[in-house]
Design an enzyme around this catalytic site. Structure first.
Site, PDB file in Angstrom:
ATOM      1  N   GLU A  32       0.840  -1.202   0.000  1.00 23.93           N
ATOM      2  CA  GLU A  32       0.000   0.000   0.000  1.00 23.93           C
ATOM      3  C   GLU A  32       0.871   1.246   0.000  1.00 23.93           C
ATOM      4  O   GLU A  32       0.580   2.225  -0.709  1.00 23.93           O
ATOM      5  CB  GLU A  32      -0.925   0.005   1.212  1.00 23.93           C
ATOM      6  CG  GLU A  32      -1.976  -1.077   1.225  1.00 23.93           C
ATOM      7  CD  GLU A  32      -2.888  -0.977   2.431  1.00 23.93           C
ATOM      8  OE1 GLU A  32      -4.069  -0.644   2.239  1.00 23.93           O
ATOM      9  OE2 GLU A  32      -2.410  -1.202   3.560  1.00 23.93           O
ATOM     10  N   TYR A  64     -15.551  26.525  -0.956  1.00 17.70           N
ATOM     11  CA  TYR A  64     -15.441  25.069  -0.960  1.00 17.70           C
ATOM     12  C   TYR A  64     -14.366  24.568  -1.909  1.00 17.70           C
ATOM     13  O   TYR A  64     -13.953  23.416  -1.823  1.00 17.70           O
ATOM     14  CB  TYR A  64     -16.783  24.394  -1.228  1.00 17.70           C
ATOM     15  CG  TYR A  64     -17.613  24.964  -2.341  1.00 17.70           C
ATOM     16  CD1 TYR A  64     -17.343  24.664  -3.671  1.00 17.70           C
ATOM     17  CD2 TYR A  64     -18.693  25.796  -2.056  1.00 17.70           C
ATOM     18  CE1 TYR A  64     -18.118  25.184  -4.692  1.00 17.70           C
ATOM     19  CE2 TYR A  64     -19.481  26.315  -3.080  1.00 17.70           C
ATOM     20  CZ  TYR A  64     -19.195  26.007  -4.393  1.00 17.70           C
ATOM     21  OH  TYR A  64     -19.962  26.522  -5.406  1.00 17.70           O
ATOM     22  N   VAL A  83      -6.900   4.962   7.961  1.00 12.85           N
ATOM     23  CA  VAL A  83      -7.899   5.826   7.337  1.00 12.85           C
ATOM     24  C   VAL A  83      -8.432   6.823   8.361  1.00 12.85           C
ATOM     25  O   VAL A  83      -8.742   7.975   8.031  1.00 12.85           O
ATOM     26  CB  VAL A  83      -9.039   4.987   6.734  1.00 12.85           C
ATOM     27  CG1 VAL A  83     -10.101   5.885   6.101  1.00 12.85           C
ATOM     28  CG2 VAL A  83      -8.498   4.013   5.700  1.00 12.85           C
ATOM     29  N   GLU A  84      -8.524   6.377   9.620  1.00 15.37           N
ATOM     30  CA  GLU A  84      -8.979   7.289  10.671  1.00 15.37           C
ATOM     31  C   GLU A  84      -8.068   8.506  10.780  1.00 15.37           C
ATOM     32  O   GLU A  84      -8.534   9.626  11.008  1.00 15.37           O
ATOM     33  CB  GLU A  84      -9.018   6.556  12.013  1.00 15.37           C
ATOM     34  CG  GLU A  84     -10.074   5.468  12.119  1.00 15.37           C
ATOM     35  CD  GLU A  84      -9.609   4.110  11.626  1.00 15.37           C
ATOM     36  OE1 GLU A  84     -10.254   3.114  11.982  1.00 15.37           O
ATOM     37  OE2 GLU A  84      -8.606   4.055  10.875  1.00 15.37           O
ATOM     38  N   ARG A 223      -5.222   1.665  36.565  1.00 14.73           N
ATOM     39  CA  ARG A 223      -6.640   1.979  36.378  1.00 14.73           C
ATOM     40  C   ARG A 223      -7.229   1.114  35.265  1.00 14.73           C
ATOM     41  O   ARG A 223      -6.669   1.025  34.176  1.00 14.73           O
ATOM     42  CB  ARG A 223      -6.822   3.461  36.025  1.00 14.73           C
ATOM     43  CG  ARG A 223      -8.238   3.864  35.613  1.00 14.73           C
ATOM     44  CD  ARG A 223      -9.213   3.758  36.775  1.00 14.73           C
ATOM     45  NE  ARG A 223     -10.577   3.999  36.345  1.00 14.73           N
ATOM     46  CZ  ARG A 223     -11.157   5.202  36.261  1.00 14.73           C
ATOM     47  NH1 ARG A 223     -10.455   6.281  36.557  1.00 14.73           N
ATOM     48  NH2 ARG A 223     -12.411   5.319  35.897  1.00 14.73           N
ATOM     49  N   ARG A 232     -11.802   1.821  41.914  1.00 16.66           N
ATOM     50  CA  ARG A 232     -10.671   2.120  41.034  1.00 16.66           C
ATOM     51  C   ARG A 232      -9.406   2.351  41.848  1.00 16.66           C
ATOM     52  O   ARG A 232      -9.461   2.826  42.992  1.00 16.66           O
ATOM     53  CB  ARG A 232     -10.973   3.346  40.178  1.00 16.66           C
ATOM     54  CG  ARG A 232     -11.163   4.629  40.958  1.00 16.66           C
ATOM     55  CD  ARG A 232     -12.082   5.598  40.279  1.00 16.66           C
ATOM     56  NE  ARG A 232     -13.439   5.103  40.205  1.00 16.66           N
ATOM     57  CZ  ARG A 232     -14.448   5.784  39.655  1.00 16.66           C
ATOM     58  NH1 ARG A 232     -14.227   6.972  39.137  1.00 16.66           N
ATOM     59  NH2 ARG A 232     -15.658   5.277  39.633  1.00 16.66           N
ATOM     60  N   ASP A 235      -8.338   7.701  40.032  1.00 18.59           N
ATOM     61  CA  ASP A 235      -9.131   8.505  39.111  1.00 18.59           C
ATOM     62  C   ASP A 235      -8.542   9.916  39.132  1.00 18.59           C
ATOM     63  O   ASP A 235      -8.330  10.483  40.203  1.00 18.59           O
ATOM     64  CB  ASP A 235     -10.595   8.533  39.574  1.00 18.59           C
ATOM     65  CG  ASP A 235     -11.532   9.101  38.528  1.00 18.59           C
ATOM     66  OD1 ASP A 235     -11.172   9.064  37.342  1.00 18.59           O
ATOM     67  OD2 ASP A 235     -12.622   9.573  38.893  1.00 18.59           O
TER      68      ASP A 235
END
Length: 316
Positions: A32, A64, A83-84, A223, A232, A235
């Site tokens: 790729e 645009y 892709v994100e 955590r 927990r 925090d």
């Protein structure tokens, strides 16, 4: 059309540019990055158009063609693995225009190495004006308020170490730590009592970067986010960041539940008697908010025997 009124006036409308195409080398596989493939992107702008519609002047509108050029430059630009990341990079470039309220970006990867017959792979992200603010570092150090809590293991040792961890973070300077309070759990499953404290810091990190730094400290102390409001090891919440008000992804400022939590307000008022907190658009003294809450002497108890780094012992 939304009823939201944008910073530049008028209801927020939509302007879309779809099917922007480019050959890019984005992906995690070697072929790729070597051979590249075709990508396309759809960009939906959320922006007030009332003024531009009235004046018919390009200067009052979002161009645009510029949006398309920015998106195309990312598609054909330096290789990214995900892709994100491509979608997020495009959104960040487009949101540089301060007139935009939000943007939706959908990246299409129709030649993705999926291994079975398919039509398309798409990733859609939304970024808002508050997301931009959340990722913008301040021009000068900002005073932030952090709330710490723990009820597993050795809570006092954990809070003690967490304050020291915060003090050595890049871009964070611990100013003062509050006295420690012992509090009953609020919500969630049956569990033991907490030790809580508030820490004042000055920071040059962006709001979201500060949040992530606090989460790194949480992770370093084991955590695990498995049960909502469950017990927990540690925090660390960002309660306020200067006077900034945000409703961004994963980050609301001021913390949306702080005004109703005695285990936050009490130690905060002890470390900063003049502290104020915004709630529902109104700013009130923390001490006044504390007075509004039911005062159960067993609910939150000041631990006069415990002191944190950068803190003074509570008055006895």
């Amino acid at each position: 059309m939304s009823s939201y009124l944008g910073d530049y006036g008028g209801p927020v409308d939509q302007v879309a540019v779809r099917g922007i195409r480019g050959r890019g080398t984005h992906g995690v596989l070697a072929h790729e990055k070597r051979d590249g493939q075709e990508f396309s992107v759809d960009v939906v702008l959320h922006v007030p158009t009332l003024r531009a519609g009235s004046t018919d002047d390009l200067a009052d509108a979002v161009d645009y063609s510029v949006v398309a050029q920015k998106a195309h430059a990312v598609l054909v630009g330096p290789s990214l693995d995900l892709v994100e990341a491509v979608a997020g990079r495009i959104a960040a470039e487009v949101m540089a225009d301060p007139r935009l309220v939000a943007v939706d970006v959908t990246v299409h990867k129709p030649q993705a190495p999926v291994g079975v017959p398919f039509d398309d792979v798409t990733v859609t992200v939304r970024r808002t004006r508050d997301d931009v603010r959340a990722d913008t570092p301040p021009e000068a150090p900002v005073r932030a308020v952090l709330a710490l809590g723990a009820n597993l293991g050795d809570p006092y040792a954990t809070l003690h170490e967490a304050v020291l961890d915060l003090s050595v973070l890049d871009g964070v300077s611990v100013v003062e730590a509050s006295p420690v309070v012992d509090s009953a759990p609020v919500g969630g499953p049956e569990q033991g009592r907490y030790l809580n404290a508030v820490v004042l810091v000055d920071t040059t990190l962006s709001p979201r970067a500060l949040l992530h730094a606090c989460q790194d400290v949480e992770t370093a102390h084991g955590r695990a986010r498995e049960v909502r409001w469950g017990p927990r090891t540690l925090d660390v919440d960002v309660v306020t960041y200067g006077d900034l008000r945000l409703d961004a992804h994963e980050l609301g400022l001021p913390h949306p539940m702080a005004a109703g939590r005695r285990f936050v307000l009490l130690p905060w008022s002890m470390v900063d008697a003049s502290a104020v907190l915004s709630e529902h658009g109104f700013t009130r003294p923390v001490a006044e908010l504390l007075e509004d809450l039911l005062d159960d002497e067993e609910d939150v108890v000041v631990r006069t025997d415990l002191t944190l780094p950068f803190g003074l012992p509570p008055a006895t």
